[in-house]
Design a protein around this motif. Sequence first.
Motif, PDB file in Angstrom:
ATOM      1  N   ARG A   1       0.848  -1.202   0.000  1.00 29.94           N
ATOM      2  CA  ARG A   1       0.000   0.000   0.000  1.00 29.94           C
ATOM      3  C   ARG A   1       0.878   1.244   0.000  1.00 29.94           C
ATOM      4  O   ARG A   1       1.895   1.290   0.688  1.00 29.94           O
ATOM      5  N   PHE A   2       0.438   2.231  -0.735  1.00 29.04           N
ATOM      6  CA  PHE A   2       1.097   3.530  -0.716  1.00 29.04           C
ATOM      7  C   PHE A   2       0.847   4.134   0.651  1.00 29.04           C
ATOM      8  O   PHE A   2      -0.297   4.189   1.122  1.00 29.04           O
ATOM      9  N   LYS A   3       1.916   4.594   1.339  1.00 30.16           N
ATOM     10  CA  LYS A   3       1.788   5.057   2.724  1.00 30.16           C
ATOM     11  C   LYS A   3       0.849   6.246   2.886  1.00 30.16           C
ATOM     12  O   LYS A   3       0.185   6.377   3.898  1.00 30.16           O
ATOM     13  N   LYS A   4       0.805   7.095   1.883  1.00 32.81           N
ATOM     14  CA  LYS A   4       0.022   8.330   2.014  1.00 32.81           C
ATOM     15  C   LYS A   4      -1.323   8.205   1.318  1.00 32.81           C
ATOM     16  O   LYS A   4      -1.565   8.821   0.289  1.00 32.81           O
ATOM     17  N   GLY A   5      -2.200   7.359   1.833  1.00 37.04           N
ATOM     18  CA  GLY A   5      -3.560   7.289   1.313  1.00 37.04           C
ATOM     19  C   GLY A   5      -3.909   6.089   0.462  1.00 37.04           C
ATOM     20  O   GLY A   5      -4.920   6.098  -0.231  1.00 37.04           O
ATOM     21  N   GLY A   6      -3.084   5.042   0.484  1.00 33.76           N
ATOM     22  CA  GLY A   6      -3.417   3.829  -0.247  1.00 33.76           C
ATOM     23  C   GLY A   6      -3.493   4.064  -1.742  1.00 33.76           C
ATOM     24  O   GLY A   6      -2.760   4.874  -2.305  1.00 33.76           O
ATOM     25  N   ARG A   7      -4.404   3.355  -2.415  1.00 30.52           N
ATOM     26  CA  ARG A   7      -4.525   3.447  -3.877  1.00 30.52           C
ATOM     27  C   ARG A   7      -4.874   4.861  -4.334  1.00 30.52           C
ATOM     28  O   ARG A   7      -4.283   5.382  -5.269  1.00 30.52           O
ATOM     29  N   GLN A   8      -5.862   5.465  -3.699  1.00 33.46           N
ATOM     30  CA  GLN A   8      -6.259   6.813  -4.106  1.00 33.46           C
ATOM     31  C   GLN A   8      -5.138   7.805  -3.829  1.00 33.46           C
ATOM     32  O   GLN A   8      -4.911   8.725  -4.611  1.00 33.46           O
ATOM     33  N   GLY A   9      -4.430   7.625  -2.749  1.00 34.00           N
ATOM     34  CA  GLY A   9      -3.278   8.477  -2.457  1.00 34.00           C
ATOM     35  C   GLY A   9      -2.205   8.357  -3.521  1.00 34.00           C
ATOM     36  O   GLY A   9      -1.570   9.347  -3.902  1.00 34.00           O
ATOM     37  N   PHE A  10      -2.009   7.139  -4.046  1.00 33.43           N
ATOM     38  CA  PHE A  10      -1.034   6.923  -5.102  1.00 33.43           C
ATOM     39  C   PHE A  10      -1.480   7.605  -6.393  1.00 33.43           C
ATOM     40  O   PHE A  10      -0.690   8.227  -7.094  1.00 33.43           O
ATOM     41  N   VAL A  11      -2.775   7.506  -6.707  1.00 32.59           N
ATOM     42  CA  VAL A  11      -3.319   8.200  -7.881  1.00 32.59           C
ATOM     43  C   VAL A  11      -3.078   9.702  -7.735  1.00 32.59           C
ATOM     44  O   VAL A  11      -2.625  10.370  -8.676  1.00 32.59           O
ATOM     45  N   ASN A  12      -3.358  10.251  -6.561  1.00 35.29           N
ATOM     46  CA  ASN A  12      -3.158  11.681  -6.320  1.00 35.29           C
ATOM     47  C   ASN A  12      -1.684  12.058  -6.447  1.00 35.29           C
ATOM     48  O   ASN A  12      -1.350  13.101  -7.018  1.00 35.29           O
ATOM     49  N   TYR A  13      -0.812  11.202  -5.923  1.00 33.93           N
ATOM     50  CA  TYR A  13       0.636  11.432  -6.023  1.00 33.93           C
ATOM     51  C   TYR A  13       1.066  11.488  -7.489  1.00 33.93           C
ATOM     52  O   TYR A  13       1.794  12.397  -7.901  1.00 33.93           O
ATOM     53  N   ILE A  14       0.624  10.524  -8.291  1.00 36.18           N
ATOM     54  CA  ILE A  14       0.987  10.481  -9.707  1.00 36.18           C
ATOM     55  C   ILE A  14       0.456  11.727 -10.420  1.00 36.18           C
ATOM     56  O   ILE A  14       1.177  12.379 -11.186  1.00 36.18           O
TER      57      ILE A  14
ATOM     58  N   GLU B   1      -0.281  14.682  -9.221  1.00 34.32           N
ATOM     59  CA  GLU B   1       0.461  15.875  -8.802  1.00 34.32           C
ATOM     60  C   GLU B   1       1.878  15.870  -9.375  1.00 34.32           C
ATOM     61  O   GLU B   1       2.366  16.888  -9.859  1.00 34.32           O
ATOM     62  N   ALA B   2       2.538  14.720  -9.351  1.00 39.96           N
ATOM     63  CA  ALA B   2       3.927  14.634  -9.810  1.00 39.96           C
ATOM     64  C   ALA B   2       4.037  14.822 -11.321  1.00 39.96           C
ATOM     65  O   ALA B   2       4.998  15.427 -11.805  1.00 39.96           O
ATOM     66  N   LEU B   3       3.077  14.313 -12.077  1.00 42.87           N
ATOM     67  CA  LEU B   3       3.110  14.476 -13.535  1.00 42.87           C
ATOM     68  C   LEU B   3       2.687  15.876 -13.946  1.00 42.87           C
ATOM     69  O   LEU B   3       3.217  16.440 -14.894  1.00 42.87           O
ATOM     70  N   GLY B   4       1.711  16.422 -13.233  1.00 42.76           N
ATOM     71  CA  GLY B   4       1.239  17.771 -13.514  1.00 42.76           C
ATOM     72  C   GLY B   4       0.594  17.892 -14.883  1.00 42.76           C
ATOM     73  O   GLY B   4       0.330  16.904 -15.568  1.00 42.76           O
ATOM     74  N   PRO B   5       0.388  19.126 -15.326  1.00 39.37           N
ATOM     75  CA  PRO B   5      -0.290  19.364 -16.602  1.00 39.37           C
ATOM     76  C   PRO B   5       0.500  18.862 -17.807  1.00 39.37           C
ATOM     77  O   PRO B   5      -0.068  18.650 -18.870  1.00 39.37           O
ATOM     78  N   ALA B   6       1.790  18.650 -17.664  1.00 39.12           N
ATOM     79  CA  ALA B   6       2.611  18.169 -18.786  1.00 39.12           C
ATOM     80  C   ALA B   6       2.105  16.839 -19.330  1.00 39.12           C
ATOM     81  O   ALA B   6       2.321  16.515 -20.494  1.00 39.12           O
ATOM     82  N   ALA B   7       1.420  16.068 -18.507  1.00 36.75           N
ATOM     83  CA  ALA B   7       0.909  14.763 -18.939  1.00 36.75           C
ATOM     84  C   ALA B   7      -0.138  14.907 -20.037  1.00 36.75           C
ATOM     85  O   ALA B   7      -0.437  13.947 -20.738  1.00 36.75           O
ATOM     86  N   TYR B   8      -0.674  16.114 -20.221  1.00 36.29           N
ATOM     87  CA  TYR B   8      -1.758  16.305 -21.173  1.00 36.29           C
ATOM     88  C   TYR B   8      -1.363  17.151 -22.379  1.00 36.29           C
ATOM     89  O   TYR B   8      -2.188  17.468 -23.212  1.00 36.29           O
TER      90      TYR B   8
ATOM     91  N   LEU C   1       5.541  10.409 -21.947  1.00 37.25           N
ATOM     92  CA  LEU C   1       4.677  10.189 -20.784  1.00 37.25           C
ATOM     93  C   LEU C   1       5.068   8.896 -20.071  1.00 37.25           C
ATOM     94  O   LEU C   1       5.139   8.858 -18.840  1.00 37.25           O
ATOM     95  N   ASN C   2       5.338   7.846 -20.826  1.00 38.47           N
ATOM     96  CA  ASN C   2       5.778   6.577 -20.217  1.00 38.47           C
ATOM     97  C   ASN C   2       7.038   6.788 -19.384  1.00 38.47           C
ATOM     98  O   ASN C   2       7.143   6.288 -18.255  1.00 38.47           O
ATOM     99  N   GLU C   3       8.000   7.525 -19.925  1.00 38.35           N
ATOM    100  CA  GLU C   3       9.236   7.800 -19.188  1.00 38.35           C
ATOM    101  C   GLU C   3       8.957   8.611 -17.930  1.00 38.35           C
ATOM    102  O   GLU C   3       9.570   8.378 -16.883  1.00 38.35           O
ATOM    103  N   SER C   4       8.023   9.547 -18.018  1.00 35.62           N
ATOM    104  CA  SER C   4       7.651  10.354 -16.850  1.00 35.62           C
ATOM    105  C   SER C   4       6.994   9.494 -15.776  1.00 35.62           C
ATOM    106  O   SER C   4       7.265   9.663 -14.580  1.00 35.62           O
TER     107      SER C   4
END
Length: 138
Positions: free
Chosen positions: A40-53, A55-62, A95-98
């Motif tokens: 499990r992701f320490k900061k909020g489980g699955r949804q926390g991991f989604v939020n982390y990704i 935030e970390a990818l930011g608008p550049a992912a789009y 995006l894959n590399e990010s």
Amino acid sequence: MKKYLFAAAVAFMSVAAMAQDSTKVVTTAGVQRVVNREPRFKKGGRQGFVNYIKEALGPAAYINNNDGVAIVTFTVHRDGTVTDVKIKQGIEKVLNESIIRVIKDSPKWIPGYKDGRPVTTLYTFTISFSDPQVINEY
């Protein structure tokens, strides 16, 4: 008659032993694929991991209208570190590399557990990129 009963008992024990062997967890280089409790992701489980990704990818992912699904596998070690990040199904090279970079840089996880002990576990995560405001996990 006793010989037949003995032979039947031996045959039954052999079948039972084979059945037990076939249910063992298959490991590859010490990596568990079946656990009692998945990492499990320490900061909020699955949804926390989604939020982390997200935030970390930011608008550049789009930037290139990256609409689709990415399937990622990685190893979560007994100490919670993440290694061996691989894209099984990708969207676009940059995006894959990010995604790989972001997951490698993620904080430590809570490891998977097997029989009450932490184990190194192979983890698969699927991310759907469909809207700049939403990154979902399947």
